[in-house]
Design an enzyme around this catalytic site. Sequence first.
Site, short mmCIF file in Angstrom:
data_model
loop_
_atom_site.label_atom_id
_atom_site.label_comp_id
_atom_site.label_asym_id
_atom_site.label_seq_id
_atom_site.Cartn_x
_atom_site.Cartn_y
_atom_site.Cartn_z
N LEU A 154 3.75 53.61 30.23
CA LEU A 154 4.90 53.07 29.53
C LEU A 154 4.78 53.27 28.03
O LEU A 154 5.75 53.59 27.35
CB LEU A 154 5.07 51.59 29.86
CG LEU A 154 6.16 50.82 29.09
CD1 LEU A 154 7.53 51.44 29.34
CD2 LEU A 154 6.16 49.35 29.48
N TYR A 157 4.80 57.31 27.09
CA TYR A 157 6.05 57.89 27.55
C TYR A 157 7.23 57.36 26.74
O TYR A 157 8.13 58.11 26.35
CB TYR A 157 6.25 57.58 29.04
CG TYR A 157 7.64 57.90 29.56
CD1 TYR A 157 7.98 59.21 29.89
CD2 TYR A 157 8.60 56.91 29.72
CE1 TYR A 157 9.25 59.52 30.36
CE2 TYR A 157 9.87 57.20 30.19
CZ TYR A 157 10.19 58.51 30.51
OH TYR A 157 11.46 58.80 30.98
N HIS A 158 7.20 56.06 26.47
CA HIS A 158 8.28 55.44 25.71
C HIS A 158 8.36 56.01 24.30
O HIS A 158 9.45 56.29 23.78
CB HIS A 158 8.08 53.92 25.67
CG HIS A 158 9.09 53.19 24.85
ND1 HIS A 158 8.78 52.62 23.64
CD2 HIS A 158 10.41 52.96 25.05
CE1 HIS A 158 9.86 52.05 23.12
NE2 HIS A 158 10.87 52.24 23.95
N HIS A 159 7.20 56.18 23.66
CA HIS A 159 7.19 56.72 22.30
C HIS A 159 7.75 58.14 22.26
O HIS A 159 8.54 58.48 21.38
CB HIS A 159 5.77 56.69 21.73
CG HIS A 159 5.40 55.38 21.12
ND1 HIS A 159 6.16 54.76 20.16
CD2 HIS A 159 4.33 54.57 21.33
CE1 HIS A 159 5.59 53.62 19.80
NE2 HIS A 159 4.47 53.49 20.50
N ALA A 162 11.66 58.11 23.30
CA ALA A 162 12.51 57.42 22.31
C ALA A 162 12.72 58.31 21.10
O ALA A 162 13.83 58.37 20.53
CB ALA A 162 11.87 56.10 21.89
#
Length: 277
Positions: A154, A157-159, A162
């Site tokens: 999370l 992957y989120h960084h 986004a």
Amino acid sequence: MDNSTKFQQQASVKWDFENPASFRPYPFEIIDFPAWKEFMALNWKYPFYASTIYILVIFSLQRYMKNRQPFSLRTLLACWNGVLGVFSILGFCRIFPEFWKILQSDGGFHRSICAREGLNMPMAYWSLLFGLSKYIELGDSLFIVLRKQPLILLQWYHHCTAMILAWVIIPYGEPLTRWLGVMNYGVHGIMYPYFALKSMKVYIPRNFSMIITSLQLTQMIVAVGLNIYSLYIIGTGGECAREPGSLVWVGVIYGSYMYLFADFMYKSYFCKKTKKQ
């Protein structure tokens, strides 16, 4: 005509400025926003390059740190989170008034998503910084790796996504970005100061971390809901200032966020086995 130029012409969409006295910009907020949007559209590959380098660096560094003692970095981490927290609070304070004003108008909810109106210079400036800040936030992972804390899917992957999403959809000039910006600035304005206090060993009840995770999950659910609303309006023959590419990007990425944050929240706060560990 190369593919980059084709992408630019498709993605960089005009949105005229409205600068009422109530949203007067500070001198540093005056920028050539259309030029920035064209630059981002033309150089859409930049966040993909940055993501590749980021992944190579953090996982190579994680391997390097495997048999080494972790760094403390508490003071530096507190400053890092504190600066990002102040930045997020300022961003929220500058774009929320316009967001709230349009919500209070007739048909405000629909207009806030589907009508290209209300763009002012402060909103444009902080929208741009929103996109650029995603590159800076990649540094969060360096602290995790150097301090030998768990680097979960999370987080990295989120960084990556986004950063890609912000860079790709800002040139579309969609009203939806006001929602995404307000929510993200708002949540980060709480999250980063919390991390700063934790890094300084200030006691904060565990329930507060659950509140932050709940806000993050709510942000993802709202974004997915707004995307579905846009699809409904377009599907029923209505007008909505959304581009096909953006509908796909927002739907896929925020949909994946919603699943990952829900899974993280369940495992962190509701799964008995995980809580015991």
